[in-house]
Motif scaffolding. Structure first.
Motif, PDB file in Angstrom:
ATOM      1  N   THR A  16      18.178   7.360  -0.387  1.00  0.00           N
ATOM      2  CA  THR A  16      18.496   8.094   0.830  1.00  0.00           C
ATOM      3  C   THR A  16      20.013   8.116   0.964  1.00  0.00           C
ATOM      4  N   ILE A  52      21.213  13.820   6.790  1.00  0.00           N
ATOM      5  CA  ILE A  52      20.638  12.723   6.030  1.00  0.00           C
ATOM      6  C   ILE A  52      19.611  13.285   5.051  1.00  0.00           C
ATOM      7  N   VAL A  54      16.676  12.071   3.287  1.00  0.00           N
ATOM      8  CA  VAL A  54      15.726  10.955   3.256  1.00  0.00           C
ATOM      9  C   VAL A  54      14.906  11.035   1.974  1.00  0.00           C
ATOM     10  N   ARG A  55      14.931   9.939   1.229  1.00  0.00           N
ATOM     11  CA  ARG A  55      14.193   9.874  -0.031  1.00  0.00           C
ATOM     12  C   ARG A  55      13.355   8.601  -0.061  1.00  0.00           C
ATOM     13  N   SER A  57      13.782   5.585  -1.006  1.00  0.00           N
ATOM     14  CA  SER A  57      14.362   4.291  -0.653  1.00  0.00           C
ATOM     15  C   SER A  57      14.235   3.991   0.843  1.00  0.00           C
ATOM     16  N   CYS A  58      13.911   4.996   1.615  1.00  0.00           N
ATOM     17  CA  CYS A  58      13.695   4.826   3.054  1.00  0.00           C
ATOM     18  C   CYS A  58      12.188   4.677   3.262  1.00  0.00           C
ATOM     19  N   SER A  59      11.757   3.615   3.875  1.00  0.00           N
ATOM     20  CA  SER A  59      10.317   3.343   3.989  1.00  0.00           C
ATOM     21  C   SER A  59       9.558   4.420   4.751  1.00  0.00           C
ATOM     22  N   ALA A  61       9.984   7.662   4.285  1.00  0.00           N
ATOM     23  CA  ALA A  61      10.004   8.913   3.538  1.00  0.00           C
ATOM     24  C   ALA A  61       8.608   9.287   3.050  1.00  0.00           C
ATOM     25  N   ARG A  66       4.945   2.061   1.177  1.00  0.00           N
ATOM     26  CA  ARG A  66       5.181   1.234   2.362  1.00  0.00           C
ATOM     27  C   ARG A  66       4.629  -0.169   2.135  1.00  0.00           C
TER      28      ARG A  66
END
Length: 70
Positions: A16, A52, A54-55, A57-59, A61, A66
């Motif tokens: 992200t 931003i 968001v990919r 690496s962002c929980s 996304a 998760r």
């Protein structure tokens, strides 16, 4: 990360990042320099809105794994 470099989407997990509107910033700076020469402007405040990317690496996304709660 910052600047949304191309390799950030190739990492595992994809990273992200923040996209900074560099093209808009350069264009505005150039216009400001030209305007100051013509008009004699002394100071200017400019704001640019980053985005931003968001990919995985962002929980939160889409498609991101998760962690299990509990």
């Amino acid at each position: 990360g910052i600047d949304d470099i191309p390799s950030s989407c190739m990492m595992i997990p994809s990273l992200t990042t923040i996209r900074v509107p560099v093209g808009d910033m350069v264009r505005a700076a150039f216009e400001l320099v030209i305007d100051r020469r013509a008009v004699g402007v002394n100071s200017t405040v400019m704001k640019f809105r980053p985005e931003i990317a968001v990919r995985e690496s962002c929980s939160g996304a889409v498609g991101a794994v998760r962690p299990k709660s509990g």
